[in-house]
Design a protein around this motif. Structure first.
Motif, mmCIF file in Angstrom:
data_model
loop_
_atom_site.group_PDB
_atom_site.id
_atom_site.type_symbol
_atom_site.label_atom_id
_atom_site.label_comp_id
_atom_site.label_asym_id
_atom_site.label_seq_id
_atom_site.Cartn_x
_atom_site.Cartn_y
_atom_site.Cartn_z
ATOM 1 N N GLN A 231 0.829 -1.201 0.000
ATOM 2 C CA GLN A 231 0.000 0.000 0.000
ATOM 3 C C GLN A 231 0.870 1.260 0.000
ATOM 4 O O GLN A 231 0.538 2.248 -0.668
ATOM 5 N N ILE A 232 1.977 1.229 0.727
ATOM 6 C CA ILE A 232 2.869 2.396 0.757
ATOM 7 C C ILE A 232 3.522 2.597 -0.614
ATOM 8 O O ILE A 232 3.626 3.730 -1.111
ATOM 9 N N LEU A 233 3.940 1.508 -1.252
ATOM 10 C CA LEU A 233 4.509 1.614 -2.593
ATOM 11 C C LEU A 233 3.486 2.166 -3.580
ATOM 12 O O LEU A 233 3.824 2.993 -4.444
ATOM 13 N N ALA A 234 2.224 1.717 -3.454
ATOM 14 C CA ALA A 234 1.169 2.220 -4.333
ATOM 15 C C ALA A 234 0.947 3.709 -4.121
ATOM 16 O O ALA A 234 0.731 4.464 -5.084
ATOM 17 N N LEU A 235 1.012 4.162 -2.862
ATOM 18 C CA LEU A 235 0.845 5.580 -2.570
ATOM 19 C C LEU A 235 1.983 6.391 -3.175
ATOM 20 O O LEU A 235 1.759 7.463 -3.769
ATOM 21 N N GLU A 236 3.210 5.895 -3.047
ATOM 22 C CA GLU A 236 4.364 6.607 -3.606
ATOM 23 C C GLU A 236 4.256 6.705 -5.124
ATOM 24 O O GLU A 236 4.581 7.740 -5.720
ATOM 25 N N ARG A 237 3.803 5.618 -5.771
ATOM 26 C CA ARG A 237 3.639 5.663 -7.220
ATOM 27 C C ARG A 237 2.553 6.675 -7.607
ATOM 28 O O ARG A 237 2.689 7.398 -8.599
ATOM 29 N N GLU A 238 1.491 6.715 -6.806
ATOM 30 C CA GLU A 238 0.380 7.605 -7.147
ATOM 31 C C GLU A 238 0.778 9.069 -7.062
ATOM 32 O O GLU A 238 0.393 9.875 -7.913
ATOM 33 N N ILE A 239 1.530 9.443 -6.039
ATOM 34 C CA ILE A 239 1.896 10.855 -5.890
ATOM 35 C C ILE A 239 3.211 11.194 -6.591
ATOM 36 O O ILE A 239 3.571 12.364 -6.714
ATOM 37 N N GLY A 240 3.952 10.165 -7.024
ATOM 38 C CA GLY A 240 5.183 10.406 -7.778
ATOM 39 C C GLY A 240 6.341 10.871 -6.925
ATOM 40 O O GLY A 240 7.168 11.673 -7.391
#
Length: 314
Positions: free
Chosen positions: A33-42
């Motif tokens: 989930q943290i990796l997905a958040l980082e990808r989403e906000i760039g």
């Protein structure tokens, strides 16, 4: 919201395992989930190594904003729940001038404010028929009104009080010494002080109807817009008035209240609202008024039953 909560938990613990335990999930999904958040906000939010987890500069700034967002969301959710429960908000209530002297009015307002300290209870004085117009067009939520003739189909009402009407006169008036109750017909030749018909008072029409039922039209010597004004004019000798018994509480010297014997010489106070009003606050106040009426109706019956049992015992 879930991504933000997961991020804040890791940022506060700086440990994925402890954060996962606190959140009640396993560590791998949390990391995903943290990796997905980082990808989403760039942007990278954490520097990870085998020995420790640290926030990046972007992560430190994001943490502050994320906490503020979550706090606002939590506060909004709490407020929405309290509004749904009728604990906060605003209620606009109309009342006619003498309503505050009625016990049911006093109890409803006092209890409602005690139970809902965070609700703005906005009271506005206006005659009965003006209140009805204001309720129908949404300027008022509820109104303490006199009985409506006819009552609009879109208005729902509950009676909270009923009281006798009394002739009010100077204490030195000849009728003040007459033994027993008075009849409305006794007032046929008397000048009268009544509410102005133009203000839309429900009590005005009631008095006119009582007089007509007794075979005469009231001789209106003076019209007034407010109850204290009427009583003052009666004390000044301008005529006799007909007013609810609750107004005996007004400490104006030189006046005498004499009951009227006609069964119809009584008036009620209603709490009115729109049938389609769905406000939980309005519903709560209206339901409380219904309970007051139910209790008042039950007490005389209980008293009569006690009296009946006492007589049987004798």
């Amino acid at each position: 919201m879930r991504h933000l909560r997961y991020f804040v938990a890791v940022a506060e613990d700086l440990h994925f395992g402890r954060a996962a335990n606190r959140l009640g999930i396993s560590q791998p999904p949390l990391s995903q989930q943290i990796l997905a958040l980082e990808r989403e906000i760039g942007a990278r939010l954490f520097e990870r190594s085998n020995r420790r987890v640290e926030l990046t500069n972007a992560g430190e700034n994001f943490l502050k904003e994320a906490k503020e967002v979550l706090e606002r969301v939590d506060a909004a959710a709490i407020r929405a729940e309290r509004i749904h429960r009728g604990q906060v908000g605003e209620v606009r209530v109309g009342f006619f001038g003498s309503a505050p002297f009625v016990e049911g009015f006093q109890k409803l307002v006092f209890d409602f404010r005690a139970e809902h300290p965070d609700v703005d209870l906005i009271l506005e004085e206006m005659p009965t028929y003006q209140q009805v117009d204001a309720i129908l067009d949404g300027r008022l939520d509820l109104g303490f009104v006199r009985p409506l003739q006819p009552k609009p189909e879109s208005i729902q009402s509950v009676e909270i009080s009923r009281e006798r009407l009394m002739a009010v006169m100077r204490a030195d008036h000849p009728l003040a010494d007459k033994p027993g109750d008075l009849s409305v017909a006794d007032l046929a030749e008397e000048p009268m002080v009544l509410y102005a018909s133009s203000i839309g008072s429900g009590l005005y029409q009631k008095i006119v109807d009582l007089c007509r039922d007794s075979g005469f039209a009231p001789n209106v010597a003076q019209a007034a817009n407010a109850t204290p004004t009427m009583m003052g004019l009666v004390a000044a000798g301008m005529g006799i008035s007909i007013l609810p018994e609750s107004l005996k509480r007004l400490p104006l010297e030189g006046l005498k209240f004499v009951p009227l014997r006609e069964p119809k010489a009584q008036t009620a106070v209603w709490l009115a609202k729109r049938w389609d009003d769905r406000s939980s606050l309005v519903r709560h106040l209206f339901q409380r008024a219904s309970r007051i009426k139910a209790k008042a109706s039950a007490e005389p019956a209980e008293g009569a039953e006690r009296k009946k049992r006492t007589l049987k015992a004798r």
